[in-house]
Write an enzyme that holds these catalytic residues in place. Structure first.
Site, PDB file in Angstrom:
ATOM      1  N   LYS A  97      43.951  43.561  41.830  1.00  0.00           N
ATOM      2  CA  LYS A  97      42.855  43.998  41.527  1.00  0.00           C
ATOM      3  C   LYS A  97      42.220  44.739  42.529  1.00  0.00           C
ATOM      4  O   LYS A  97      41.957  44.078  43.450  1.00  0.00           O
ATOM      5  CB  LYS A  97      41.987  42.735  40.218  1.00  0.00           C
ATOM      6  CG  LYS A  97      41.236  42.319  39.287  1.00  0.00           C
ATOM      7  CD  LYS A  97      41.090  41.307  38.910  1.00  0.00           C
ATOM      8  CE  LYS A  97      39.556  40.791  38.188  1.00  0.00           C
ATOM      9  NZ  LYS A  97      39.426  39.979  37.745  1.00  0.00           N
TER      10      LYS A  97
HETATM   11  C1  E4P Z   1      36.926  39.229  35.858  1.00  0.00           C
HETATM   12  O1  E4P Z   1      37.409  39.941  35.529  1.00  0.00           O
HETATM   13  C2  E4P Z   1      35.893  38.576  35.935  1.00  0.00           C
HETATM   14  O2  E4P Z   1      37.684  37.762  36.352  1.00  0.00           O
HETATM   15  C3  E4P Z   1      35.744  38.170  35.689  1.00  0.00           C
HETATM   16  O3  E4P Z   1      34.823  38.603  34.077  1.00  0.00           O
HETATM   17  C4  E4P Z   1      34.097  37.555  36.506  1.00  0.00           C
HETATM   18  O4  E4P Z   1      32.911  36.764  35.754  1.00  0.00           O
HETATM   19  P1  E4P Z   1      31.802  35.430  36.334  1.00  0.00           P
HETATM   20  O5  E4P Z   1      30.358  36.184  35.697  1.00  0.00           O
HETATM   21  O6  E4P Z   1      32.121  34.792  34.331  1.00  0.00           O
HETATM   22  O7  E4P Z   1      32.445  35.128  36.977  1.00  0.00           O
END
Ligand code: E4P
Length: 234
Positions: A97
């Site tokens: 990522k």
């Molecule tokens: C995506 O891969 C992220 O891990 C995640 O969806 C972040 O979302 P949040 O806004 O709940 O932290």
């Protein structure tokens, strides 16, 4: 139905990922038979109480046997690339990522040239960011729908616009709807044409439940007992 490294239903329907670093949640969701992959991030690692990214990622991979995203923590391209080199060697199922920044774009460009360059471009909040990571060579573009909604914006519109742009120009980058807050987001993401939706375990649990199903089942069983007594079906 395909059972390749990118998910049970690869290429057929929208993939469903779990957004967690909690191995117990992954185990439970995987047992339902509908889970294609998992996304983690440093905050989710913190919530799960683990700093061992490699061990946690591989434990999750072992359960889902599908795409599992692990995030870099470097902010410069060189550091991201060095981390990616290590992370991508852990397993053929692991995606790295990379955040959508200038340094992130440079890293995505480089990593996408590798034979194992599986990239989940993260922290995307506009169709322009999605366009840029697609051009750089990302495999997934993770659009943070809930965080935009939290700020009074229309997060799902970014998913719709990105879908239209990728389709219009034939970008192979997949649209990943992330930061999902509730089941209605999942419905909207499906209708908007997201290739992948990553949901917290709580949302997954909400998706399967309906008081009508519970009431309907109770009624069926009560009626059956009226004709068949308390015994099991013969
Ligand atoms: C995506 O891969 C992220 O891990 C995640 O969806 C972040 O979302 P949040 O806004 O709940 O932290």
């Amino acid at each position: 139905m395909g059972a390749g490294p990118f998910g049970v239903w690869e290429g057929i329907v929208a993939l469903l990922f779990l957004d967690t670093a909690d191995v117990n949640e992954v185990r439970q969701a995987a047992a339902w038979g509908v889970l294609d992959g998992v996304t983690t991030n440093p905050t989710l690692m913190m919530r799960a109480g683990t700093a061992d990214l490699k061990a946690t990622t591989l434990e999750i991979v072992n359960i889902v046997q599908g795409p599992v995203s692990a995030e870099v923590i470097s902010t410069d391209a060189e550091g991201m690339i060095a981390e990616a080199r290590e992370i991508l060697n852990w397993s053929e199922h692991v995606f790295v990522k990379i955040p959508c920044t200038v340094e992130g774009l440079k890293a995505i460009r480089e990593i996408s040239r590798w034979p194992n360059g599986r990239i989940n471009a993260t922290l995307i909040f506009s169709p322009l960011q999605a366009y840029l990571v697609a051009k750089a060579g990302a495999t997934y573009a993770s659009i943070f729908v809930g965080r935009m909604d939290d700020a009074g914006l229309d997060g799902m519109e970014v998913v719709r616009q990105t879908r239209a742009i990728f389709d219009r120009y034939g970008f192979p980058c997949q649209v990943l709807a992330a930061s999902i807050r509730h089941p209605a987001h999942v419905v909207e993401a499906l209708l908007a044409g997201a290739d992948i939706i990553t949901v917290p375990f709580g949302v997954l649990q909400q998706m399967v439940r309906s008081p009508f199903t519970d009431a309907g089942l109770e009624r069926f069983l009560a009626d059956w007992r009226k004709v068949a007594g308390a015994g099991n079906r013969p």
